[in-house]
Design an enzyme around this catalytic site. Sequence first.
Site, PDB file in Angstrom:
ATOM      1  N   ASP A  14     -35.723  18.609  45.884  1.00 48.67           N
ATOM      2  CA  ASP A  14     -35.548  18.631  47.331  1.00 48.67           C
ATOM      3  C   ASP A  14     -36.687  19.420  47.963  1.00 48.67           C
ATOM      4  OD1 ASP A  14     -34.612  19.795  49.968  1.00 48.67           O
ATOM      5  OD2 ASP A  14     -32.894  18.530  49.525  1.00 48.67           O
ATOM      6  N   HIS A  31     -35.946  23.159  48.837  1.00 49.35           N
ATOM      7  CA  HIS A  31     -35.187  23.994  47.915  1.00 49.35           C
ATOM      8  C   HIS A  31     -36.042  24.872  47.022  1.00 49.35           C
ATOM      9  CE1 HIS A  31     -31.099  21.681  48.108  1.00 49.35           C
ATOM     10  NE2 HIS A  31     -31.561  22.068  49.300  1.00 49.35           N
ATOM     11  N   HIS A  69     -35.387  14.351  47.377  1.00 56.40           N
ATOM     12  CA  HIS A  69     -34.775  14.487  48.692  1.00 56.40           C
ATOM     13  C   HIS A  69     -35.856  15.025  49.618  1.00 56.40           C
ATOM     14  CE1 HIS A  69     -30.123  14.581  48.012  1.00 56.40           C
ATOM     15  NE2 HIS A  69     -30.679  13.431  47.700  1.00 56.40           N
ATOM     16  N   TRP A 113     -25.054  18.283  43.642  1.00 54.27           N
ATOM     17  CA  TRP A 113     -25.508  19.599  44.094  1.00 54.27           C
ATOM     18  C   TRP A 113     -24.292  20.471  44.336  1.00 54.27           C
ATOM     19  CZ3 TRP A 113     -24.464  22.355  48.601  1.00 54.27           C
ATOM     20  CH2 TRP A 113     -25.173  23.569  48.728  1.00 54.27           C
ATOM     21  N   ASP A 129     -33.084  13.791  53.190  1.00 54.80           N
ATOM     22  CA  ASP A 129     -32.028  14.795  53.333  1.00 54.80           C
ATOM     23  C   ASP A 129     -32.415  15.780  54.426  1.00 54.80           C
ATOM     24  OD1 ASP A 129     -29.984  16.586  53.143  1.00 54.80           O
ATOM     25  OD2 ASP A 129     -30.366  17.191  51.074  1.00 54.80           O
ATOM     26  N   LYS A 166     -31.728  24.494  43.645  1.00 57.58           N
ATOM     27  CA  LYS A 166     -32.020  25.218  44.872  1.00 57.58           C
ATOM     28  C   LYS A 166     -32.500  26.615  44.508  1.00 57.58           C
ATOM     29  CE  LYS A 166     -30.186  25.582  49.548  1.00 57.58           C
ATOM     30  NZ  LYS A 166     -29.063  25.246  50.429  1.00 57.58           N
ATOM     31  N   ASP A 221     -33.951  22.007  56.573  1.00 55.21           N
ATOM     32  CA  ASP A 221     -33.721  20.559  56.622  1.00 55.21           C
ATOM     33  C   ASP A 221     -34.046  19.940  57.977  1.00 55.21           C
ATOM     34  OD1 ASP A 221     -32.807  19.933  53.948  1.00 55.21           O
ATOM     35  OD2 ASP A 221     -31.035  21.117  54.391  1.00 55.21           O
ATOM     36  N   GLU A 280     -29.489  18.387  41.455  1.00 55.15           N
ATOM     37  CA  GLU A 280     -30.333  18.955  42.505  1.00 55.15           C
ATOM     38  C   GLU A 280     -30.275  20.486  42.488  1.00 55.15           C
ATOM     39  OE1 GLU A 280     -30.777  18.855  47.390  1.00 55.15           O
ATOM     40  OE2 GLU A 280     -29.325  17.562  46.371  1.00 55.15           O
ATOM     41  N   ASP A 329     -34.714  26.792  53.887  1.00 54.26           N
ATOM     42  CA  ASP A 329     -34.176  25.446  53.678  1.00 54.26           C
ATOM     43  C   ASP A 329     -33.431  24.984  54.914  1.00 54.26           C
ATOM     44  OD1 ASP A 329     -33.223  23.095  52.530  1.00 54.26           O
ATOM     45  OD2 ASP A 329     -31.434  24.081  51.762  1.00 54.26           O
TER      46      ASP A 329
END
Length: 414
Positions: free
Chosen positions: A259, A262, A286, A184, A326, A227, A296, A225, A294
């Site tokens: 992800d 993302h 993820h 990423w 993640d 985004k 997380d 990955e 985003d």
Amino acid sequence: MKTLKQNYDAAKKTYATYGIDTDSVIKKLQTIPVSIHCWQLDDITGFEQTRHALSGGIQVTGNHEGKPQSIDEFKDHVRRVFKLIPGSKKLNLHAIYLDSDDAVDRDAIEPTHYESWVLLAKELGIGLDFNPTCFSHPKSAGDLTLSSPDESIRSFWIEHVRRSRRISEYFGRSLGIPSVTNIWVPDGSKELPVDTLTPRRRLKDSLDRIFEDPIDHRYAIDSLESKLFGIGTESYVVGSHEFYTNYAATSNHAIVCLDSGHFHPTETISQKISAYLAFGKSIALHISRPVRWDSDHVVLLNDETIATMKEIARHNAFHKVHIGLDFFDGSIDRIAATVIGARNVQKALMIALLEPVNRLIEIESEGDTTQRMVLSEEIKSLPFGYVWDYYCHLEGVPGSDWYHHHVKHGYDGA
């Protein structure tokens, strides 16, 4: 123990009326690896001798006590975490978690800098995954790395990723468990540039140059990955979902990593999984929890986590999907946060495996959408918790009391 077994036997009989063998579900769950990310434990600080401030849209909030202050303390926290999580597990490392007494820049990392992690993995009986760290570095300033117009900067990051892939291959060879190398990069722009194509051509060229360096894919798997946006790249991200999907489809060098955070807030990765499976593609995941952006957050046992696991289980695609976590939250106990997220993903896997998929597909093929909805809703109240408690007992990990006995009041390593 008697009540635990009695509860499980009652649940087993209940699920049997739906055609589900809970013993088989437990055996299946024991074989599905979940890759647990290391960076929740120390707010993505790592152990480079020259530390760099977080950048590239990475932001950890909170300052809870207990953050490990050395690599030895960090590894002790890893051991504590893995004692509290049932099932098959891997540890996902970022490049900045090297173990070296000397300052090593990222274009000079070697497998020797990660030997102690292989020893820890062997001790715990787990696999290792790996990520090049293309952020939080002076040469990632300006949010351009593999797509930078500066050839010296681009070459630096190309070499870093090449070396990361070799380290991942070393993990796979050493442990006999394939290692996923997830790439990423934070490349993008705060405002919308006029030329969005040239940076993507540079990124494609960088990836082509990286993948010219051969590795044995029996031991290492490359993933890319994407985004949608991030802090500092709100208007344009070079490595978008469409870019990496096309790259993976046309180059056969890498798979796509999805992800949870993302994508657009109304997009979910659960609905994307079968689009890749339809073409025989493997994917990496993820799992995190976005809140408005985003962010997380720690993974909860919510609808999307369950839906994601159901998409894998319904198509028996566990050999095609690499499940990883993640998220990062420094506002609560970091060990507890890691354990909560990992156990919730495994609970979601259990719920997915306990679903009477064959019966639901049969009803659906008959066009009986009413009965499909009835059955889908009724099974939500079945006693999966009794199956989970028994599973934890079989795995030798604590049940619902894991926090008070093993985190809040200390952990004796037993």
